[in-house]
Design an enzyme around this catalytic site. Structure first.
Site, PDB file in Angstrom:
ATOM      1  N   SER A 185       0.845  -1.194   0.000  1.00 30.13           N
ATOM      2  CA  SER A 185       0.000   0.000   0.000  1.00 30.13           C
ATOM      3  C   SER A 185       0.886   1.251   0.000  1.00 30.13           C
ATOM      4  O   SER A 185       1.635   1.462  -0.948  1.00 30.13           O
ATOM      5  CB  SER A 185      -0.945  -0.027   1.208  1.00 30.13           C
ATOM      6  OG  SER A 185      -1.866   1.043   1.154  1.00 30.13           O
ATOM      7  N   THR A 186       0.839   2.052   1.055  1.00 32.64           N
ATOM      8  CA  THR A 186       1.593   3.302   1.105  1.00 32.64           C
ATOM      9  C   THR A 186       3.087   3.054   0.898  1.00 32.64           C
ATOM     10  O   THR A 186       3.695   2.281   1.621  1.00 32.64           O
ATOM     11  CB  THR A 186       1.381   4.001   2.454  1.00 32.64           C
ATOM     12  OG1 THR A 186      -0.012   4.041   2.747  1.00 32.64           O
ATOM     13  CG2 THR A 186       1.944   5.411   2.425  1.00 32.64           C
ATOM     14  N   HIS A 211      -2.681  -0.979  -3.357  1.00 29.52           N
ATOM     15  CA  HIS A 211      -3.835  -0.114  -3.103  1.00 29.52           C
ATOM     16  C   HIS A 211      -3.701   1.153  -3.939  1.00 29.52           C
ATOM     17  O   HIS A 211      -2.793   1.955  -3.741  1.00 29.52           O
ATOM     18  CB  HIS A 211      -3.910   0.273  -1.623  1.00 29.52           C
ATOM     19  CG  HIS A 211      -4.203  -0.876  -0.721  1.00 29.52           C
ATOM     20  ND1 HIS A 211      -3.890  -0.874   0.615  1.00 29.52           N
ATOM     21  CD2 HIS A 211      -4.809  -2.079  -0.958  1.00 29.52           C
ATOM     22  CE1 HIS A 211      -4.282  -2.013   1.164  1.00 29.52           C
ATOM     23  NE2 HIS A 211      -4.841  -2.763   0.225  1.00 29.52           N
ATOM     24  N   MET A 304       0.162   1.110   5.356  1.00 29.28           N
ATOM     25  CA  MET A 304      -0.471   1.349   6.641  1.00 29.28           C
ATOM     26  C   MET A 304      -1.696   0.456   6.789  1.00 29.28           C
ATOM     27  O   MET A 304      -2.342   0.092   5.816  1.00 29.28           O
ATOM     28  CB  MET A 304      -0.871   2.820   6.762  1.00 29.28           C
ATOM     29  CG  MET A 304      -1.127   3.264   8.180  1.00 29.28           C
ATOM     30  SD  MET A 304      -0.991   5.052   8.327  1.00 29.28           S
ATOM     31  CE  MET A 304      -1.352   5.231  10.072  1.00 29.28           C
ATOM     32  N   ASP A 307      -4.333  -4.819   6.097  1.00 30.31           N
ATOM     33  CA  ASP A 307      -4.800  -5.620   4.971  1.00 30.31           C
ATOM     34  C   ASP A 307      -3.688  -6.567   4.525  1.00 30.31           C
ATOM     35  O   ASP A 307      -2.572  -6.137   4.248  1.00 30.31           O
ATOM     36  CB  ASP A 307      -5.215  -4.713   3.801  1.00 30.31           C
ATOM     37  CG  ASP A 307      -5.821  -5.504   2.645  1.00 30.31           C
ATOM     38  OD1 ASP A 307      -6.435  -6.558   2.908  1.00 30.31           O
ATOM     39  OD2 ASP A 307      -5.685  -5.057   1.487  1.00 30.31           O
TER      40      ASP A 307
END
Length: 362
Positions: A185-186, A211, A304, A307
């Site tokens: 993600s991030t 994401h 973050m 997930d």
């Protein structure tokens, strides 16, 4: 003591967009918009008085474009930046250049009024800003080129998309096919670039969840395809997972690994958010556990939230190899940390070692 306030600067040449974004952010406790600007030059003047924790930035603006501003920012005073970009083809391609230049997150620019944007994307923007505020900018700068959720919607598990594997599942019988499932993600756009651009064409096939909003994943895949020896593409339903190919889940859809005879393919489906994301890493990892088992390698990277943590544990329990990116090389050590807590990771590994681990899976 209360939580720290995240000070935000909004930079966009549209007065309407500045108003919408400011209103959405100001409604979230812990976020304060300390200023807005029509372009980066005005923003720099305002930031002399008070430097923001996070900058929400458009990429196409007069006087100075967002990418030029980003590059200057990363050289002089690295600051977390969330790109707010249009869904046009030009907009998404430019956004990918901005991500390569050091932007942390990307959200789709509002195309409607405040009320509709609040309903559709308000939480996405707020969570992107929160995630960006946690970023370790020294890791962003050294790379080669979501977020902690606070909304009231129920947090659904992968059960809503796919049942967990049952013990002794016949689909888990070992074959010569080896596949890799990656979730991030991030900070993941740069981390994936660092890995995929070093993989040889003989590497195992990869299925990846990053994401990212709808429409942006196609441009992201195209960019990586141009930079890499391997084929990188946005996944389409029933695409085969082949050696030397990486399939990236399309934004706004879930992606699962399925067995078809002796080979593997992906299934792209709609459905509710899982772990408050779509695509969800938990969905990808559960499908890998169920249909690939010991034939797979699962890798959870910077991001973050949590997930993918439970999904990686399912892969581990099904006999797959599992890796979590280490804290030192993560932009945000959230998802890997949660996976490690669950005992899901066989190995904790620095980003620059992950490509070698993938190549060892033969």
């Amino acid at each position: 003591m209360g939580t720290m306030t995240i000070n935000v600067m909004v930079v966009d040449d549209s007065a309407v967009v500045r108003q919408v974004l400011s209103e959405v952010l100001e409604q979230s406790p812990g976020i304060k918009v300390i200023g807005t600007a029509t372009d980066p030059i005005m923003a720099m003047e305002k930031m002399k008085a008070q430097w923001p924790d996070v900058i929400v930035l458009d990429v196409e603006m007069p006087r100075m474009d967002g990418i030029t501003f980003l590059k200057q920012l990363m050289q002089t005073r690295p600051t977390p930046v969330v790109i707010c970009s249009s869904l046009t083809q030009k907009g998404t391609e430019t956004t990918m250049q901005a991500m390569a230049a050091g932007a942390i997150e990307v959200v789709a620019k509002p195309t409607s009024g405040v009320r509709q944007f609040l309903q559709d994307s308000g939480n996405t923007l707020v969570n992107a800003v929160k995630a960006a505020s946690m970023a370790r900018m020294n890791r962003v700068r050294s790379l080669p080129s979501t977020p902690s959720i606070s909304d009231a919607r129920p947090k659904l598990s992968a059960d809503v998309i796919l049942e967990a594997a049952s013990p002794g599942n016949a689909a888990m019988v070992q074959t010569t096919e080896r596949i890799v499932a990656i979730g991030t993600s991030t900070g993941g756009t740069q981390a994936l670039e660092a890995i995929l651009t070093t993989l040889p064409r003989t590497c195992p096939g990869l299925a990846i969840v990053q994401h990212m909003p709808e429409k942006f994943t196609a441009s992201f895949a195209d960019r990586l395809n141009r930079l890499s020896q391997i084929e990188v593409k946005e996944a389409e339903d029933r695409d085969r997972i082949l050696p030397g190919r990486a399939l990236i889940a399309p934004g706004g859809k879930h992606m699962m690994i399925k067995r078809s005879g002796a080979f593997y393919q992906v299934e792209v489906v709609d459905g509710p958010l899982v772990s408050r994301h779509k695509p969800s890493v938990d969905v990808l990892f559960r499908s890998a556990a169920k249909f690939a088992g010991k034939n797979a390698l699962g890798i959870i990277m910077t991001g973050m939230g949590d997930d993918g943590a439970k999904g990686l544990k399912e892969m581990h329990d099904a006999g797959a190899g599992t890796i979590a990116q280490d804290e030192e090389s993560c932009v945000v050590f959230g998802m890997p940390k949660e996976a490690i807590k669950l005992g899901a990771a066989d190995e904790v590994m620095a980003l620059d070692k992950i490509a070698q681990a993938i190549c060892r899976l033969r």
